[in-house]
Design a protein around this motif. Structure first.
Motif, PDB file in Angstrom:
ATOM      1  N   GLY A   1      50.425  47.777  35.010  1.00  0.00           N
ATOM      2  CA  GLY A   1      49.368  47.980  36.049  1.00  0.00           C
ATOM      3  C   GLY A   1      48.207  46.818  35.645  1.00  0.00           C
ATOM      4  N   TYR A   2      48.130  46.327  34.490  1.00  0.00           N
ATOM      5  CA  TYR A   2      47.400  45.655  34.199  1.00  0.00           C
ATOM      6  C   TYR A   2      48.248  43.965  34.654  1.00  0.00           C
ATOM      7  CZ  TYR A   2      45.050  41.526  31.796  1.00  0.00           C
ATOM      8  OH  TYR A   2      44.609  40.204  30.908  1.00  0.00           O
ATOM      9  N   ARG A   3      49.632  43.290  34.872  1.00  0.00           N
ATOM     10  CA  ARG A   3      50.643  42.671  34.872  1.00  0.00           C
ATOM     11  C   ARG A   3      50.419  42.460  36.912  1.00  0.00           C
ATOM     12  NH1 ARG A   3      55.469  42.777  31.023  1.00  0.00           N
ATOM     13  NH2 ARG A   3      54.219  42.644  29.283  1.00  0.00           N
ATOM     14  N   VAL A   4      50.237  43.550  36.623  1.00  0.00           N
ATOM     15  CA  VAL A   4      50.242  43.952  38.470  1.00  0.00           C
ATOM     16  C   VAL A   4      48.825  42.972  39.047  1.00  0.00           C
ATOM     17  CG1 VAL A   4      50.431  45.022  40.855  1.00  0.00           C
ATOM     18  CG2 VAL A   4      51.834  45.567  38.990  1.00  0.00           C
ATOM     19  N   ALA A   5      47.447  43.468  38.844  1.00  0.00           N
ATOM     20  CA  ALA A   5      46.132  43.595  39.240  1.00  0.00           C
ATOM     21  C   ALA A   5      46.022  41.400  38.857  1.00  0.00           C
ATOM     22  CB  ALA A   5      45.139  43.948  37.831  1.00  0.00           C
ATOM     23  N   VAL A   6      47.020  41.103  37.467  1.00  0.00           N
ATOM     24  CA  VAL A   6      46.044  39.816  37.695  1.00  0.00           C
ATOM     25  C   VAL A   6      47.521  39.034  38.874  1.00  0.00           C
ATOM     26  CG1 VAL A   6      47.347  37.366  36.034  1.00  0.00           C
ATOM     27  CG2 VAL A   6      46.240  39.318  35.116  1.00  0.00           C
ATOM     28  N   GLU A   7      48.510  39.080  38.848  1.00  0.00           N
ATOM     29  CA  GLU A   7      49.164  38.800  40.180  1.00  0.00           C
ATOM     30  C   GLU A   7      48.116  38.762  41.500  1.00  0.00           C
ATOM     31  OE1 GLU A   7      53.716  39.670  41.138  1.00  0.00           O
ATOM     32  OE2 GLU A   7      53.427  39.646  39.158  1.00  0.00           O
ATOM     33  N   ASN A   8      47.905  39.612  41.489  1.00  0.00           N
ATOM     34  CA  ASN A   8      46.989  40.083  42.945  1.00  0.00           C
ATOM     35  C   ASN A   8      46.013  39.543  43.088  1.00  0.00           C
ATOM     36  OD1 ASN A   8      48.635  41.668  44.220  1.00  0.00           O
ATOM     37  ND2 ASN A   8      47.719  43.586  43.160  1.00  0.00           N
ATOM     38  N   ARG A   9      45.589  38.770  41.418  1.00  0.00           N
ATOM     39  CA  ARG A   9      44.025  38.455  41.905  1.00  0.00           C
ATOM     40  C   ARG A   9      44.252  36.707  41.785  1.00  0.00           C
ATOM     41  NH1 ARG A   9      41.758  39.108  36.584  1.00  0.00           N
ATOM     42  NH2 ARG A   9      42.625  41.264  36.195  1.00  0.00           N
ATOM     43  N   LYS A  10      45.906  36.536  41.447  1.00  0.00           N
ATOM     44  CA  LYS A  10      46.594  35.180  41.514  1.00  0.00           C
ATOM     45  C   LYS A  10      46.779  34.464  43.226  1.00  0.00           C
ATOM     46  CE  LYS A  10      48.080  34.134  37.115  1.00  0.00           C
ATOM     47  NZ  LYS A  10      49.038  33.758  35.914  1.00  0.00           N
ATOM     48  N   LYS A  11      46.663  35.096  43.733  1.00  0.00           N
ATOM     49  CA  LYS A  11      48.045  34.936  45.080  1.00  0.00           C
ATOM     50  C   LYS A  11      46.010  35.230  45.785  1.00  0.00           C
ATOM     51  CE  LYS A  11      51.418  38.391  45.210  1.00  0.00           C
ATOM     52  NZ  LYS A  11      52.281  39.378  45.892  1.00  0.00           N
ATOM     53  N   LYS A  12      45.341  35.832  45.881  1.00  0.00           N
ATOM     54  CA  LYS A  12      43.303  35.768  46.859  1.00  0.00           C
ATOM     55  C   LYS A  12      42.994  33.805  46.191  1.00  0.00           C
ATOM     56  CE  LYS A  12      42.527  40.891  46.939  1.00  0.00           C
ATOM     57  NZ  LYS A  12      41.545  41.610  45.862  1.00  0.00           N
TER      58      LYS A  12
END
Length: 99
Positions: free
Chosen positions: A87-98
């Motif tokens: 879950g943490y990795r998905v959140a970090v990936e979403n932040r990088k996309k934004k």
């Protein structure tokens, strides 16, 4: 499904052997057993229709080097850690996309 069917058959057999005595001597209601059945009834002692389990066959295998090399606890620990971090990795990936 197999165990469900076995249990249904066991309960149906139990119901067929069941003798229901009337609450009061004079009044026999629907579902109560007849006078002949109640007169012929005997007290049953012991296990009433026990569950019968089939004995599972134990298959003996040779222990291979691959089995000896497997570290089950380590594998489980890594898998548990990966699920926690996913879950943490998905959140970090979403932040990088934004950004």
């Amino acid at each position: 499904m197999e165990t469900l069917n076995l249990n249904i058959a066991r309960l149906n057999e139990y119901k067929s052997k069941l003798v229901v005595f009337p609450k009061r001597r004079g009044s026999v209601k629907a579902g109560d057993s007849s006078k002949e059945e109640t007169g012929a009834a005997t007290q049953f002692a012991g296990a009433i229709l026990p569950l019968e389990k089939k004995a599972d066959e134990i298959v003996m295998e040779e222990v291979t080097d691959e089995m000896k090399a497997t570290k089950a606890f380590t594998t489980m620990r890594v898998a548990r850690k990966e699920t926690r971090v996913a879950g943490y990795r998905v959140a970090v990936e979403n932040r990088k996309k934004k950004d």
